[in-house]
Enzyme design. Structure first.
Site, PDB file in Angstrom:
ATOM      1  N   ASP A  19       1.262  -1.226   0.429  1.00  0.00           N
ATOM      2  CA  ASP A  19      -0.226   0.374   0.063  1.00  0.00           C
ATOM      3  C   ASP A  19       1.068   1.185  -0.128  1.00  0.00           C
ATOM      4  OD1 ASP A  19      -2.549   1.273   0.003  1.00  0.00           O
ATOM      5  OD2 ASP A  19      -1.928   1.776   2.052  1.00  0.00           O
ATOM      6  N   GLU A  64       1.359   0.220  -4.790  1.00  0.00           N
ATOM      7  CA  GLU A  64       0.989   2.027  -5.521  1.00  0.00           C
ATOM      8  C   GLU A  64       2.105   2.198  -5.186  1.00  0.00           C
ATOM      9  OE1 GLU A  64      -3.056   2.337  -3.890  1.00  0.00           O
ATOM     10  OE2 GLU A  64      -2.218   2.407  -2.670  1.00  0.00           O
TER      11      GLU A  64
END
Ligand code: CA
Length: 652
Positions: free
Chosen positions: A335, A364
């Site tokens: 993340d 990400e």
């Protein structure tokens, strides 16, 4: 009052001067004869260990000062078999006692993660765990990811699954919807994906584990105990061993069903800031500071961790290694990976490589706010070329297909917006270099950012933002359901035929809707859950996606492992009309039994007549059906492609 035995620690001018501890025994080392507790806290004046019978409530059985050792480590030994007992650490900083906490290295916890548990891990192994094997995987480009929230799979009354909202819900076979369609695990197998990516399944804070009857929902991006499974997904969060055992059972059954398991990991911030484990033990150290000395906030969640500091980096590396070995996890999705530094991410893949070279890492490639970490050190998308065996999500292709994620009315290639052809082509070659792409007009990138195809995650939707169907409906208000379905299928056809690694938001294959809700992170199950009746309702859509996946798996030309192979075999066709993208993969690429493959995307609202290369073409897909042997023969070099559709042709 201050106690007599406390002594002020050595003074450090900065966090960088804190001593590094290289040992791998922080937390607790258990044996039947006794347990050794170790905690790293260089600035502590004093540290207390407390042992409890229960995971919450009651008085401590033991309360003991720990001894200051070398390198900032405090330690103590308790004689006797402590398996199943709980413990906390408490640290005195500058003559002030902070809160009792579990410590970052806790491997089991009591209800709501407030106390750590001493655990004999071998006793948590399900039967046959020693024979558990990762399903075979030859190349990383063979991966097809299915992004799933544990609750979403099973909570709908029509799921037919008994362990609703639990890890064990993923282990049930033979479950059916009221219409008789397979659901849950059997459905995932039927679809044919290779990897199940679970949204945060480590212990997070937002769900009260003492009130599970309330059936609260949360995505779980608020980490509490990184090395412990989430309690609300277990059948008994009060017993620290249950969640460990049930998580392993889930992995074991998924592996037995040829599915690999990916963890969504959120090391970039903690759910609590001042009160987190990290901060109550070594204040400030694990976090980055802003110019005023406060918590910087690149996560937009109140804090950001500092992977560049030695003990934070060590924690991240050891944590992923622990999940990969103790729980046999096959991949990690980071993340807000852009908050981490490149060196840490490369160290992680280097260490995972030693455990198993097919463990897959992606993330990400952005942050949610600005960070004090310089851009050139961040593991952001544009630095993917400096990352080793790490992939990033392609927002270029995602928004190229469906329109800008935050401009809700914005349309994309699949909904008829011109000018996005190069962004689609960029996705087709998995964000690598290809001489026929004009990078100047690619959505968010003016250069290739992947060295190799396995460094790109191609997708069009995920848990964040609108589901694909909702986005298409909001941005195409005049469109009929039939027209929306055509756009949906074109979108997914692009994702599932492109080079790189395709990623599906769970339920997209059933035209998943969240009733237009954009940010469902704590919305009710009724918004988030997969509605299994849609499988019968939209059966042709499901079958189309299942068959696209099967086509991809049977034809290695769609998953070339190397950029050179892509450049050698993949040529784009030139079209004079907008909203057309087409390419040919030639000469039995990557050992494919198809000699040549032609893929044609028409994103416009009109039928397009196009020129195709000469050949004995068979139509494999007409955007409605797929037949790998051919739906019909195509004669001549003129072909009409219906509005909003994907045609796939092949020559054998
Ligand atoms: Ca929890």
């Amino acid at each position: 009052m201050t106690s007599a035995c406390e002594t002020a620690p050595q003074e450090y001018a900065s966090f960088e001067e804190y001593p590094y501890y290289e040992g791998d025994d922080l937390g607790v080392t258990y044996s039947q004869e006794g347990s050794i507790f170790k905690l790293w806290s260089p600035p502590a004046y004093e540290v207390k260990l407390r042992i409890y019978r229960e995971g919450s409530g009651g008085e401590p059985l033991v309360e003991q000062n720990m001894d200051r050792g070398l390198k900032g480590v405090w330690e103590t030994k308790i004689v006797g078999d402590l398996n199943g007992n709980y413990y906390t650490y408490q640290v005195n900083i500058k003559r002030e006692w902070l809160k009792e906490v579990t410590g970052p290295y806790a491997r089991a916890v009591g209800v709501n993660g407030k106390r750590a548990m001493v655990i004999s891990l071998p006793e948590t192994n399900p039967e046959g765990w020693e024979n558990d094997q990762r399903p075979p995987l030859q190349n990383l480009t063979d991966i097809i990811i299915y992004e799933l929230h544990v609750r979403d799979l099973s909570t709908h009354p029509n799921s037919g699954i008994s362990h609703k909202g639990k890890f064990l819900g993923l282990t049930e076979s033979g479950t059916k919807s009221p219409e008789g369609e397979s659901t849950g695990l059997d459905h995932i197998k039927e679809l044919g994906v290779t990897h199940v990516h679970l949204l945060p399944s480590f212990d997070f804070k937002s769900i009260d584990e003492t009130a599970l009857h309330q059936n609260k929902f949360n995505w779980g991006y608020d980490p509490q105990n990184y090395n412990v499974p989430e309690g609300s997904y277990s059948t008994n969060p009060n017993d620290g061993a249950t969640r460990v055992n049930e998580f392993k059972k889930m992995v074991q059954i998924l592996h037995q069903n040829d599915l690999r398991v990916i963890m969504d990991v959120v090391y970039n911030h903690t759910g609590d800031t001042e009160l987190s484990n990290f901060n109550q033990l070594v204040p400030g150290y694990y976090y980055r500071q802003d110019s005023t000395g406060g918590f910087s906030d690149a996560s937009a969640c109140g804090n950001e961790t500092a992977s560049e500091r030695a003990m934070m980096r060590k924690f991240m590396v050891e944590s992923v290694k622990y999940w990969a070995t103790e729980y046999h996890i096959d991949g990690f999705r980071f993340d807000l990976m852009g908050i981490h530094d490149i060196e840490t991410m490369n160290l992680i893949t280097q260490e995972l490589e030693k455990i198993d070279p097919t463990i897959f890492v992606y993330g990400e490639g952005w942050t949610a706010g600005d960070s004090p970490l310089p851009l050139e050190r961040r593991a952001i998308k544009h630095n993917t070329v400096n990352l080793s065996k790490v992939a990033a999500f392609s927002d270029d292709l995602r928004d190229g297909i469906k329109g800008h994620w935050s401009d809700h009315e914005d349309q994309g290639f699949a909904s008829g917006k011109p000018g996005l052809e190069e962004s689609v082509k960029f996705g087709v070659v998995a964000s690598t270099y290809h001489p026929q792409i004009n990078y100047k007009v690619v959505n968010y990138s003016n250069a290739p950012w992947a060295n190799q195809p396995y460094q790109t995650i191609n997708y069009v939707s995920c848990h964040d933002n609108h589901t694909l169907l909702d986005k298409l409906a909001i941005s195409n208000k005049e469109a009929s359901e039939e027209e929306l379905i055509r756009m949906h299928k074109l979108s997914m056809a692009i994702v599932l035929t492109s080079q790189g690694i395709p990623f599906l938001h769970a339920g997209v294959e059933l035209l998943r809707t969240k009733q237009g809700e954009e940010n469902s992170y704590k919305s009710h199950d009724t918004i988030n859950q997969i509605d299994w009746s849609r499988k019968a309702q939209y059966k042709p859509v499901f079958e189309f996606y299942r068959d696209l996946i099967s086509l991809r798996k049977n034809h290695p030309a769609f998953r070339m492992p190397h950029v050179d192979m892509i450049n050698q075999h993949l040529k784009f066709l030139e079209f004079s009309q907008p909203n057309m993208v087409g390419y040919m993969i030639n000469n039995n690429a990557n050992g494919d039994e198809y000699r040549n493959i032609l893929v044609l995307f028409n994103g416009s609202n009109e039928e397009r007549a196009v020129q195709i290369p000469e050949g004995n073409w068979k139509l494999i897909s007409d955007s409605e059906h797929i037949n790998e042997e051919g739906l019909r023969n195509i004669s001549g070099t003129q072909l009409k492609i219906p509005a909003v559709s994907a045609y796939i042709l092949a020559e054998t």
